[in-house]
Design a protein around this motif. Structure first.
Motif, short mmCIF file in Angstrom:
data_model
loop_
_atom_site.label_atom_id
_atom_site.label_comp_id
_atom_site.label_asym_id
_atom_site.label_seq_id
_atom_site.Cartn_x
_atom_site.Cartn_y
_atom_site.Cartn_z
N TYR A 1 -8.73 0.28 -1.41
CA TYR A 1 -9.33 -0.79 -2.21
C TYR A 1 -10.85 -0.85 -2.02
O TYR A 1 -11.37 -0.52 -0.95
CB TYR A 1 -8.74 -2.14 -1.81
N VAL B 1 0.83 -1.21 0.00
CA VAL B 1 0.00 0.00 0.00
C VAL B 1 0.86 1.25 0.00
O VAL B 1 0.53 2.26 -0.64
CB VAL B 1 -0.94 -0.02 1.22
N VAL C 1 -7.86 0.90 4.72
CA VAL C 1 -7.56 0.57 3.32
C VAL C 1 -8.64 -0.34 2.74
O VAL C 1 -8.96 -0.26 1.56
CB VAL C 1 -6.18 -0.11 3.24
N PRO D 1 -6.28 -0.78 -6.43
CA PRO D 1 -6.64 0.33 -5.53
C PRO D 1 -6.76 1.63 -6.30
O PRO D 1 -6.35 1.73 -7.46
CB PRO D 1 -5.43 0.38 -4.60
N GLY E 1 -9.57 -6.26 -1.15
CA GLY E 1 -8.25 -6.07 -1.73
C GLY E 1 -7.94 -6.89 -2.95
O GLY E 1 -6.79 -6.96 -3.37
N GLY F 1 -4.27 4.34 -2.65
CA GLY F 1 -4.04 3.03 -2.05
C GLY F 1 -5.24 2.44 -1.35
O GLY F 1 -5.08 1.51 -0.55
#
Length: 293
Positions: A218, A45, A106, A212, A208, A216
């Motif tokens: 997702y 990431v 994330v 992304p 994920g 970064g």
């Protein structure tokens, strides 16, 4: 009950819904083969982070294994231009200023993480420990944030978790873009970034697994809709700083689209609403950590 301007009429015509219960989910289509690679880690990431974001800090992993990245403060135009395909009346553009940087997860909260924090059985219909948790209400998501903030390691560090505001969510999703999607305007590329009706095979997928956005993050498009903090309401006019939405209402905002919905609902500007106690197999969330350090 779920609302969105023009959405109910559209659903009636095409027979699909953004948050349909399992009995009404669309017929399955052939699923794409899920990636073999593991869920991207902090080092992976970090490669997507700009110098400005790296100056705020590296990606962090909290006490329950959630990966978060810093999102810088800044300004952007929220909503969509009149020329955008599939644009709806509640997306009128206005200027938004985000004054405080924040950490955002994330990935969408997974079923494994939800069970770990909430200490309850997994409520999801589409089971998978690394799949996004679904069939969680806005109230459930807020309670998750409260319990996560109260964990000893998080509390001692002074970290407070909450749902992102609608403005924070769109700002993070766009990642500096003003196009229909975070990667551009072409629907033909959506399958590289999102699990949606055309490629999901009628189910969610491990977080994920797709590309992304530029910051970064997702699954900002597709997989599951994501609860936001705000009440659903019309946008204000003029320029606004750190908007938090209406002070009251009947429906909370969902963003991002889902595995059982068409591409137009996965656009960065698309917004719908649900009652806070609604639970659907296409509705989950991700969390924001308000302290940047």
């Amino acid at each position: 009950m779920r609302i969105s301007p023009l959405v109910l009429l559209l659903f009636a015509m095409i027979g699909c819904g953004s948050g349909t219960q399992s009995a009404k989910t669309p017929a399955k289509t052939p699923a794409e083969k899920a990636p073999v690679a593991k869920t991207p880690d902090a080092a992976t990431v970090k490669k997507h982070m700009t110098p400005a974001r790296l100056a705020l800090g590296d990606p962090v992993v909290n006490s329950v294994g959630m990966l978060l990245v810093p999102i810088p403060s800044g300004e952007f135009q929220m909503g969509s231009p009149a020329s955008e395909a599939d644009r709806r009346d509640d997306e009128t553009r206005y200027q938004v200023k985000i004054t405080k940087p924040f950490y955002l997860s994330v990935y969408e909260v997974t079923q494994e993480q939800y069970e770990q924090v909430m200490k309850v059985p997994n409520p999801s219909r589409l089971k998978g420990p690394q799949n996004p948790v679904e069939k969680v209400s806005w109230n459930d998501a807020v309670e998750f944030c409260r319990k996560l903030s109260a964990l000893p390691a998080e509390k001692s560090a002074g970290y407070v978790y909450r749902l992102p505001t609608e403005a924070e969510w769109e700002y993070a999703c766009r990642a500096g873009t003003q196009t229909a999607y975070s990667f551009g305007d072409s629907e033909s590329e959506l399958g590289d970034y999102a699990w949606y009706k055309k490629n999901s095979g009628g189910t969610t997928h491990p977080v994920g697994g797709k590309k992304p956005n530029a910051w970064g993050l997702y699954d900002m498009h597709g997989n599951v809709w994501e609860w936001c903090e705000d009440w659903h309401d019309i946008y204000p006019s003029g320029s606004v700083t750190d908007p938090t939405g209406a002070s009251s209402g009947s429906f909370r905002v969902d963003r991002g689209g889902s595995w059982n919905i068409s591409s137009d609902y996965c656009r960065s500007a698309t917004r719908i609403g649900d009652a806070p106690d609604s639970r659907y197999d296409s509705l989950g969330f991700r969390v924001l950590r308000s302290s940047i350090k």
